[in-house]
Design a protein around this motif. Structure first.
Motif, PDB file in Angstrom:
ATOM      1  N   ALA A 111     -19.909  14.213  -0.011  1.00 29.88           N
ATOM      2  CA  ALA A 111     -19.907  15.662  -0.178  1.00 29.88           C
ATOM      3  C   ALA A 111     -18.712  16.079  -1.027  1.00 29.88           C
ATOM      4  CB  ALA A 111     -19.843  16.338   1.186  1.00 29.88           C
ATOM      5  N   VAL A 112     -18.941  16.966  -1.969  1.00 29.34           N
ATOM      6  CA  VAL A 112     -17.861  17.449  -2.827  1.00 29.34           C
ATOM      7  C   VAL A 112     -16.972  18.386  -2.024  1.00 29.34           C
ATOM      8  CG1 VAL A 112     -17.290  18.789  -4.887  1.00 29.34           C
ATOM      9  CG2 VAL A 112     -19.213  17.173  -4.930  1.00 29.34           C
ATOM     10  N   ALA A 113     -15.716  17.978  -1.843  1.00 32.27           N
ATOM     11  CA  ALA A 113     -14.769  18.760  -1.044  1.00 32.27           C
ATOM     12  C   ALA A 113     -14.187  19.898  -1.867  1.00 32.27           C
ATOM     13  CB  ALA A 113     -13.650  17.856  -0.545  1.00 32.27           C
ATOM     14  N   ARG A 114     -13.938  21.012  -1.209  1.00 29.51           N
ATOM     15  CA  ARG A 114     -13.365  22.174  -1.889  1.00 29.51           C
ATOM     16  C   ARG A 114     -11.840  22.200  -1.794  1.00 29.51           C
ATOM     17  NH1 ARG A 114     -17.989  24.093   0.800  1.00 29.51           N
ATOM     18  NH2 ARG A 114     -19.610  24.915  -0.610  1.00 29.51           N
ATOM     19  N   GLU A 115     -11.275  21.361  -0.919  1.00 31.05           N
ATOM     20  CA  GLU A 115      -9.824  21.300  -0.763  1.00 31.05           C
ATOM     21  C   GLU A 115      -9.368  19.855  -0.905  1.00 31.05           C
ATOM     22  OE1 GLU A 115      -8.927  22.941   3.027  1.00 31.05           O
ATOM     23  OE2 GLU A 115      -9.444  25.002   2.452  1.00 31.05           O
ATOM     24  N   TYR A 116      -8.089  19.681  -1.228  1.00 35.91           N
ATOM     25  CA  TYR A 116      -7.551  18.339  -1.385  1.00 35.91           C
ATOM     26  C   TYR A 116      -7.524  17.602  -0.050  1.00 35.91           C
ATOM     27  CZ  TYR A 116      -5.919  19.780  -6.017  1.00 35.91           C
ATOM     28  OH  TYR A 116      -5.846  20.229  -7.317  1.00 35.91           O
ATOM     29  N   GLY A 117      -7.733  16.302  -0.111  1.00 39.97           N
ATOM     30  CA  GLY A 117      -7.694  15.483   1.086  1.00 39.97           C
ATOM     31  C   GLY A 117      -6.291  15.305   1.624  1.00 39.97           C
ATOM     32  N   ASP A 118      -6.193  14.628   2.751  1.00 39.24           N
ATOM     33  CA  ASP A 118      -4.899  14.398   3.383  1.00 39.24           C
ATOM     34  C   ASP A 118      -3.986  13.575   2.470  1.00 39.24           C
ATOM     35  OD1 ASP A 118      -5.765  15.709   5.661  1.00 39.24           O
ATOM     36  OD2 ASP A 118      -6.406  13.862   6.652  1.00 39.24           O
ATOM     37  N   PRO A 119      -2.675  13.834   2.536  1.00 39.23           N
ATOM     38  CA  PRO A 119      -1.734  13.037   1.727  1.00 39.23           C
ATOM     39  C   PRO A 119      -1.816  11.551   2.082  1.00 39.23           C
ATOM     40  CG  PRO A 119      -0.663  14.995   2.621  1.00 39.23           C
ATOM     41  CD  PRO A 119      -1.991  14.891   3.303  1.00 39.23           C
ATOM     42  N   GLN A 120      -1.702  10.722   1.050  1.00 40.08           N
ATOM     43  CA  GLN A 120      -1.703   9.271   1.225  1.00 40.08           C
ATOM     44  C   GLN A 120      -0.555   8.702   0.389  1.00 40.08           C
ATOM     45  OE1 GLN A 120      -3.752   7.433   3.105  1.00 40.08           O
ATOM     46  NE2 GLN A 120      -5.258   8.983   3.686  1.00 40.08           N
ATOM     47  N   PRO A 121       0.068   7.614   0.830  1.00 41.76           N
ATOM     48  CA  PRO A 121       1.168   7.022   0.047  1.00 41.76           C
ATOM     49  C   PRO A 121       0.652   6.333  -1.208  1.00 41.76           C
ATOM     50  CG  PRO A 121       0.650   5.642   1.934  1.00 41.76           C
ATOM     51  CD  PRO A 121      -0.178   6.891   2.081  1.00 41.76           C
ATOM     52  N   LEU A 122       1.503   6.302  -2.227  1.00 40.10           N
ATOM     53  CA  LEU A 122       1.132   5.645  -3.484  1.00 40.10           C
ATOM     54  C   LEU A 122       1.091   4.132  -3.313  1.00 40.10           C
ATOM     55  CD1 LEU A 122       0.382   6.395  -6.341  1.00 40.10           C
ATOM     56  CD2 LEU A 122       2.804   6.324  -6.957  1.00 40.10           C
ATOM     57  N   MET A 123       2.010   3.588  -2.548  1.00 37.15           N
ATOM     58  CA  MET A 123       1.972   2.188  -2.152  1.00 37.15           C
ATOM     59  C   MET A 123       2.530   2.080  -0.746  1.00 37.15           C
ATOM     60  SD  MET A 123       3.845  -1.281  -3.555  1.00 37.15           S
ATOM     61  CE  MET A 123       5.271  -1.082  -2.469  1.00 37.15           C
ATOM     62  N   GLU A 124       1.972   1.173   0.019  1.00 43.62           N
ATOM     63  CA  GLU A 124       2.422   0.987   1.394  1.00 43.62           C
ATOM     64  C   GLU A 124       2.803  -0.479   1.603  1.00 43.62           C
ATOM     65  OE1 GLU A 124       0.787   2.198   5.860  1.00 43.62           O
ATOM     66  OE2 GLU A 124      -0.437   2.558   4.089  1.00 43.62           O
ATOM     67  N   PRO A 125       4.111  -0.784   1.657  1.00 42.61           N
ATOM     68  CA  PRO A 125       4.493  -2.163   1.975  1.00 42.61           C
ATOM     69  C   PRO A 125       4.318  -2.387   3.472  1.00 42.61           C
ATOM     70  CG  PRO A 125       6.441  -0.812   1.645  1.00 42.61           C
ATOM     71  CD  PRO A 125       5.259   0.089   1.434  1.00 42.61           C
ATOM     72  N   VAL A 126       3.322  -3.176   3.853  1.00 41.94           N
ATOM     73  CA  VAL A 126       2.939  -3.221   5.262  1.00 41.94           C
ATOM     74  C   VAL A 126       3.562  -4.364   6.039  1.00 41.94           C
ATOM     75  CG1 VAL A 126       0.791  -1.964   5.008  1.00 41.94           C
ATOM     76  CG2 VAL A 126       0.817  -4.416   4.592  1.00 41.94           C
ATOM     77  N   ARG A 127       3.955  -5.426   5.369  1.00 45.22           N
ATOM     78  CA  ARG A 127       4.538  -6.534   6.126  1.00 45.22           C
ATOM     79  C   ARG A 127       5.288  -7.467   5.187  1.00 45.22           C
ATOM     80  NH1 ARG A 127      -0.869  -7.143   6.071  1.00 45.22           N
ATOM     81  NH2 ARG A 127      -1.105  -6.397   8.194  1.00 45.22           N
ATOM     82  N   ALA A 128       6.309  -8.091   5.717  1.00 44.68           N
ATOM     83  CA  ALA A 128       7.019  -9.167   5.030  1.00 44.68           C
ATOM     84  C   ALA A 128       7.024 -10.360   5.967  1.00 44.68           C
ATOM     85  CB  ALA A 128       8.437  -8.746   4.678  1.00 44.68           C
ATOM     86  N   SER A 129       6.624 -11.507   5.459  1.00 43.41           N
ATOM     87  CA  SER A 129       6.483 -12.681   6.316  1.00 43.41           C
ATOM     88  C   SER A 129       7.827 -13.319   6.661  1.00 43.41           C
ATOM     89  CB  SER A 129       5.601 -13.713   5.624  1.00 43.41           C
ATOM     90  OG  SER A 129       6.268 -14.248   4.489  1.00 43.41           O
ATOM     91  N   GLY A 130       8.845 -13.001   5.884  1.00 39.73           N
ATOM     92  CA  GLY A 130      10.130 -13.663   6.074  1.00 39.73           C
ATOM     93  C   GLY A 130      10.233 -14.977   5.340  1.00 39.73           C
ATOM     94  N   ALA A 131       9.114 -15.414   4.734  1.00 43.64           N
ATOM     95  CA  ALA A 131       9.109 -16.663   3.971  1.00 43.64           C
ATOM     96  C   ALA A 131       9.177 -16.352   2.483  1.00 43.64           C
ATOM     97  CB  ALA A 131       7.847 -17.467   4.274  1.00 43.64           C
ATOM     98  N   ARG A 132       9.585 -17.316   1.712  1.00 40.88           N
ATOM     99  CA  ARG A 132       9.606 -17.175   0.258  1.00 40.88           C
ATOM    100  C   ARG A 132       8.474 -17.987  -0.339  1.00 40.88           C
ATOM    101  NH1 ARG A 132      13.911 -14.646  -1.796  1.00 40.88           N
ATOM    102  NH2 ARG A 132      13.588 -15.518  -3.865  1.00 40.88           N
ATOM    103  N   GLY A 133       7.950 -17.492  -1.427  1.00 41.95           N
ATOM    104  CA  GLY A 133       6.906 -18.215  -2.123  1.00 41.95           C
ATOM    105  C   GLY A 133       7.474 -19.354  -2.953  1.00 41.95           C
ATOM    106  N   ARG A 134       6.606 -19.997  -3.693  1.00 40.31           N
ATOM    107  CA  ARG A 134       7.012 -21.104  -4.551  1.00 40.31           C
ATOM    108  C   ARG A 134       8.041 -20.630  -5.570  1.00 40.31           C
ATOM    109  NH1 ARG A 134       5.147 -22.625  -9.391  1.00 40.31           N
ATOM    110  NH2 ARG A 134       3.553 -20.991  -9.288  1.00 40.31           N
ATOM    111  N   ALA A 135       9.054 -21.425  -5.793  1.00 39.92           N
ATOM    112  CA  ALA A 135      10.084 -21.077  -6.770  1.00 39.92           C
ATOM    113  C   ALA A 135       9.488 -21.064  -8.170  1.00 39.92           C
ATOM    114  CB  ALA A 135      11.233 -22.075  -6.701  1.00 39.92           C
TER     115      ALA A 135
END
Length: 452
Positions: free
Chosen positions: A169-193
């Motif tokens: 449905a075509v909304a007449r008002e803007y939707g709820d605010p959303q973040p541009l990027m969401e950093p959700v988790r860090a594993s604590g490990a490092r990737g390959r060098a």
């Protein structure tokens, strides 16, 4: 906008959302003119900012791989003409001289009893679901027009979604605010060098598993491929991609088919994951979790990965929306953008580009590049609605200058001809350089990594 030392406001906002050091933003400069300034929203600013942030992230990774730090990222110049051309790459595409099919006859805006609804029926299974949900006597625009007139927009939306189709449905008002990027988790490990990389290709040697479709995710991965990454796209064999879509977004990658429900293909997929550095996903939330390959599960088993997730409606969307499928055109409709772009008589309108798709694609690539520069081992989330929220709430036209105007812009300097698995393609160049070759045909490559 002429080259100078001033900071671009939109680029600064995007870079901040990506977690970058604010003092680096002044190293991004813009020149030339584009043509994305049509309409009431700052699309040109979104385009230049997302490409600029992506270029800055590439410069940051290059500096880190050269043995320095992020502070040594080299200045870069982004051409507004290249940005404007790339942001409508699907419109510039020609396949052996033929223009692509961008929207099917049953995709579009349809008047309802109380407003408007937008449908998306480009894929055959979505068209079949639309026809089935509304009990259309034929798969024609006339039948669809008659069916929607007798129902409310939300009724059409829910009937079609319930049948596995896509309508909003075509909304007449803007939707709820959303973040541009969401950093959700860090594993604590490092990737390959990662060691040193060739000039202009800071992602060289990085292995990217591409689990995306259509435009936004594939734009991210084709950009990573241009910057040197070994990108392997994996699709299920029963869900073919449109040839024209892949001809546009298949640059810089290879494409193979695996059925994760089968033990043999699942083993191949897990072997790919064991040697991957990055996974980029674009399926609706919950889809990969069914197979045990959700972002949390990936980072638990392979903690050095960078996992970038994309969804349509935002990870904080209310009710059922976070788990629903969606495309740029549908998010424009459901987020209030189509209404603000309405034309005479209140007919809903569209942005001058599929800017939510393309902008989110460059942001995703930037997020991946930044995560690699910081050592890997983290999950990132992006959404089309998050980019839309930024477009309608965070950006302004201030600072766009002549770089957003149509006067003087021509696309031809940024168009190329390249041989591919689909024949000779005329296509838009990347704002960051040239691909070495055109795409193979979708699904025809081996499901394996190239030698490092």
């Amino acid at each position: 906008m002429t080259i100078g030392e001033e900071r671009d406001g939109g680029t600064a906002q995007a870079w901040e959302a990506l977690g970058g050091a604010p003092e680096l933003v002044g190293r991004v400069h813009y020149r030339g003119v584009g043509n994305l300034a049509e309409g009431p929203l700052p699309v040109a600013e979104l385009a230049r900012a997302t490409v600029g942030a992506c270029g800055l992230a590439a410069a940051e990774l290059a500096a880190v791989r050269a043995g320095g730090g992020a502070a040594e990222a080299a200045p870069l110049v982004v051409d507004e003409g290249a940005v404007a051309t790339a942001f409508v790459s699907e419109r510039h595409l020609r396949v052996e001289g033929r223009a692509p099919v961008t929207f099917a006859p049953l995709s579009g805006f349809w008047r309802t009893a109380d407003g408007w609804v937008r449908t998306h029926a480009n894929y055959p299974h979505h068209e079949a679901a639309l026809v089935r949900a509304l009990r259309l006597p034929s798969a024609t625009p006339e039948a669809l027009r008659a069916a929607t007139l007798g129902r409310t927009a939300v009724e059409v939306q829910e009937l079609v979604y319930g049948a596995g189709g896509l309508a909003v449905a075509v909304a007449r008002e803007y939707g709820d605010p959303q973040p541009l990027m969401e950093p959700v988790r860090a594993s604590g490990a490092r990737g390959r060098a990662l060691g040193a990389a060739p000039a202009g290709r800071p992602a060289t040697g990085v292995r990217v598993l591409d689990l995306t479709r259509v435009i936004a995710g594939p734009v991210a991965t084709r950009t990573l491929g241009l910057l040197g990454a070994d990108v392997l796209r994996i699709d299920p064999p029963g869900l073919p991609e449109a040839d024209d879509a892949y001809a546009d977004t298949g640059f810089g990658k290879r494409s193979a088919l695996l059925d994760l429900a089968g033990a043999g293909d699942r083993a191949v997929f897990e072997a790919l994951l064991a040697e991957a550095d990055v996974v980029v996903t674009g399926y609706r939330p919950g889809a990969l979790e069914r197979y045990g390959f959700g972002a949390g599960e990936l980072l638990e088993r392979w903690p050095g990965l960078v996992v970038a997730e994309l969804c349509a409606w935002g990870w904080r969307a209310r009710g059922p929306w976070a788990g629903r499928r969606g495309f740029d055109s549908l998010v424009q409709a459901g987020y209030g953008i189509a209404a603000v772009c309405a034309g005479p008589g209140g007919v809903p309108g569209v942005l001058p580009a599929q800017a939510l798709d393309h902008g989110t694609g460059y942001l995703m690539a930037a997020g991946v590049l930044r995560a690699l520069a910081e050592g890997g081992g983290r999950g990132l989330r992006f959404s089309l609605a998050g980019t839309g929220s930024w477009l309608v709430r965070g950006l302004s036209r201030a600072g766009a200058g002549v770089g957003a105007g149509a006067s003087g812009y021509v696309a031809e300097p940024w168009l190329r001809e390249t041989r591919s698995g689909y024949g000779v393609l005329r296509h838009a160049a990347s704002p960051f350089g040239e691909w070495g070759a055109g795409p193979s045909r979708w699904g025809t490559d081996r499901a394996g990594w190239l030698p490092r």
